[in-house]
Design a protein around this motif. Structure first.
Motif, PDB file in Angstrom:
ATOM      1  N   VAL A  10       0.829  -1.080   0.049  1.00 56.63           N
ATOM      2  CA  VAL A  10       0.073   0.103   0.197  1.00 56.63           C
ATOM      3  C   VAL A  10       1.040   1.179   0.085  1.00 56.63           C
ATOM      4  CG1 VAL A  10      -1.572   1.376   1.150  1.00 56.63           C
ATOM      5  CG2 VAL A  10      -1.719  -0.997   1.183  1.00 56.63           C
ATOM      6  N   MET A  11       0.504   2.198  -0.903  1.00 55.19           N
ATOM      7  CA  MET A  11       1.445   3.364  -0.884  1.00 55.19           C
ATOM      8  C   MET A  11       0.493   4.550  -0.571  1.00 55.19           C
ATOM      9  SD  MET A  11       3.574   2.136  -3.998  1.00 55.19           S
ATOM     10  CE  MET A  11       3.417   0.419  -4.715  1.00 55.19           C
ATOM     11  N   GLY A  12       1.175   5.792  -1.046  1.00 58.81           N
ATOM     12  CA  GLY A  12       0.376   7.225  -0.801  1.00 58.81           C
ATOM     13  C   GLY A  12      -0.787   7.116  -1.528  1.00 58.81           C
ATOM     14  N   THR A  13      -0.648   6.962  -2.873  1.00 59.49           N
ATOM     15  CA  THR A  13      -1.949   6.876  -3.670  1.00 59.49           C
ATOM     16  C   THR A  13      -2.030   5.560  -4.394  1.00 59.49           C
ATOM     17  OG1 THR A  13      -0.780   8.012  -5.580  1.00 59.49           O
ATOM     18  CG2 THR A  13      -1.787   9.546  -3.794  1.00 59.49           C
ATOM     19  N   ARG A  14      -1.069   4.781  -4.406  1.00 60.71           N
ATOM     20  CA  ARG A  14      -1.336   3.584  -5.050  1.00 60.71           C
ATOM     21  C   ARG A  14      -1.652   2.558  -4.478  1.00 60.71           C
ATOM     22  NH1 ARG A  14       4.638   4.434  -6.601  1.00 60.71           N
ATOM     23  NH2 ARG A  14       4.742   5.806  -8.195  1.00 60.71           N
TER      24      ARG A  14
END
Length: 398
Positions: free
Chosen positions: A235-239
Motif C-alpha cells: 500500500v502506498m500514498g496514492t497507489r
C-alpha cells in the motif's frame, strides 16, 4: 571541498530536482527543485548556504530552461567550473542495464527502448539528459538505473505466471524500483551493524509516498515487491499495491469505468488517500488517527499489516532474516508504523525497544529492537543522490 564536484539530476515529467555534491564528504553545496514545467507559471527554487530563493521559468518553462537557470545559479556561486561530471537518475533500464554506465549514443537509444516500461519517467529523464549534454558541454554524464539492483533476481522471482511468450515478445516481467536506495541502504546497514554484507540476510522496506520492499542476501537482491510498474506490492500514498486483476472487468461492468480511468484510480486515488479519504501524507493520517478518525486508523492498520506480510514473505527470498531495515520518508520517521509492523512480526522473534524506536527519527539511524530480539530492526536513512554521485565519480575517474 573537492576540486571536482558532482551534479546529480532527477527529472520528472513536470519537475527537475538537482543537487551539487562533494563526493568525498557527501556535503550538498547547492540544490534546486523546478516545478510546474511546461506550464506558464513554471518556477525553480534554489537552496544554498541555508538560504532559498525562487526564479520564474516563464520564458523557457521546460526542462532545458530549468537546466539553463541552474547553470546561471552555479555561476553565481562560482561552482560551474568545479563540476566534474553529471549523474542522472533513470527509472527503468529494463533488462539492458544491470549497473550504472557512462552515457553515449547507444545508452540514449537504450533508455528510449525502455520507454514502454516507464512511459511517464524515461521520456522526462531523456529531456534532462539531453539538456545537460547541451548546456554542460564536454562534461561526462552517467546514468544510474532504479531497476539495475534488481537484475540479480532469479528467474522464478521475476517471472509472472502468464503465457511465457508475453515475456519473450514484450518483456512482461517484474523489474522493481528504488534500486539505487536499496543499494545504498544495504551497504550502510552492513557498515552500521559491523557485519559482512555478503553474510547478512536483510529485508529492506523503502517507505514513502511510493513504497516497496526487497530481500537482500549475499549482497544481492533476491526479490522485490514492485513489478512491471511501481503499482504492484505494498500500500502506498496514492497507489493500491497488490489487487485482484479482475477489478478491471468488475469496475468496467459495474461502474462503467474504462481502462484509463481504472489505472488512474489505482495509481493516483488509492492507497492511504483512498482508504482514509483524507490525504496521501502519512503524517496527516497519523495525526487524524490520533484524533479518532476511523478512515485514518484503518489506513494505518492496512499499511502496516500488508507491510508485515511482505516482510515475512521476503524472508523466504532472503533465506531467513537477520535485519529488518526501515528507510525512506515514512520508514525513517514514523515510529508508529514501525511499531505496528514489529508488533505483527513478534512470531519471528522481533521485540521493539520503544525508546530506541522513538529516538530513531529525523535522520537518526538506530537499532529499534531489544538486545533479546532474535532479529534486529534498524532505521537507516537513505541517500540516493550520494549513491548516484559515487557511481558518477567512480565511472568518470574523479
Amino acid at each position: 571541498m573537492s576540486n571536482k564536484l558532482i551534479l546529480v539530476l532527477n527529472c520528472g515529467s513536470s519537475s527537475l530536482k538537482g543537487a551539487v555534491l562533494d563526493n568525498d564528504s557527501g556535503e550538498v553545496l547547492l540544490s534546486c527543485l523546478a516545478e510546474k514545467l511546461n506550464l506558464p507559471d513554471a518556477f525553480i527554487t534554489f537552496k544554498a548556504n541555508g538560504e532559498k530563493h525562487t526564479t520564474s521559468l516563464a520564458e523557457h518553462p521546460d526542462h532545458t530552461g530549468a537546466v539553463e537557470a541552474l547553470m546561471v545559479e552555479l555561476r553565481a556561486h562560482g561552482l560551474d567550473s568545479k563540476i566534474g561530471a553529471i549523474g542522472h537518475r533513470v527509472v527503468s533500464g529494463g533488462e539492458l542495464y544491470s549497473e550504472s554506465i557512462v552515457v553515449d549514443d547507444d545508452v540514449i537509444a537504450g533508455i528510449e527502448k525502455c520507454i514502454p516500461l516507464a512511459p511517464l519517467h524515461n521520456p522526462a529523464h531523456l529531456l534532462g539528459l539531453r539538456a545537460a549534454i547541451d548546456i554542460f558541454k564536454g562534461l561526462p554524464n552517467v546514468v544510474v538505473f532504479d531497476t539495475a539492483f534488481h537484475q540479480t533476481m532469479p528467474e522464478h522471482a521475476y517471472t509472472y505466471a502468464v503465457p511465457h511468450e508475453l515475456y519473450t515478445k514484450y518483456g512482461l516481467r517484474r523489474y522493481g524500483a528504488h534500486g539505487t536506495s536499496y543499494r545504498f541502504v544495504a551497504d550502510e546497514t552492513a557498515r552500521f551493524l559491523g557485519e559482512d554484507k555478503q553474510s547478512l540476510r536483510m529485508v529492506i522496506a523503502h517507505l514513502g509516498n511510493g513504497a516497496s520492499i526487497a530481500a537482500v542476501s549475499e549482497g544481492k537482491c533476491q526479490d522485490t515487491s514492485m513489478g512491471l510498474t511501481p503499482l504492484e506490492g505494498l500500500v502506498m500514498g496514492t497507489r493500491s499495491g497488490d489487487i485482484d486483476p479482475s477489478v478491471f472487468s468488475f469496475l468496467a461492468q459495474n461502474a462503467n469505468m474504462n481502462i484509463t480511468q481504472i489505472t488512474d484510480m489505482l495509481n493516483k486515488k488509492s492507497g492511504l488517500l483512498g482508504i482514509s479519504g483524507l490525504s496521501n501524507d502519512c503524517r496527516t493520517i497519523e495525526e487524524e488517527a490520533g484524533k479518532g478518525h476511523k478512515g485514518a486508523q484503518l489506513a494505518l492498520e492496512i499499511f502496516a499489516y500488508r507491510l508485515a506480510k511482505y516482510v515475512a514473505s521476503m524472508s523466504v527470498a532472503s533465506g531467513g532474516i537477520d535485519a529488518l531495515v526501515f528507510t525512506g520518508g515514512i520508514g525513517e520517521n514514523s515510529n508508529l508504523i514501525r511499531s505496528k509492523v514489529i508488533g505483527y512480526l513478534g512470531f519471528l522473534g522481533l521485540t521493539e525497544d520503544a525508546k530506541a524506536n522513538e529516538d530513531a527519527r529525523f535522520g537518526n539511524a538506530g537499532v529499534i529492537t531489544t538486545a533479546e530480539s532474535k532479529v534486529k530492526a534498524v532505521v537507516i536513512p537513505t541517500n540516493e543522490e550520494l549513491m548516484i554521485a559515487h557511481d558518477t565519480a567512480r565511472l568518470t575517474g574523479l
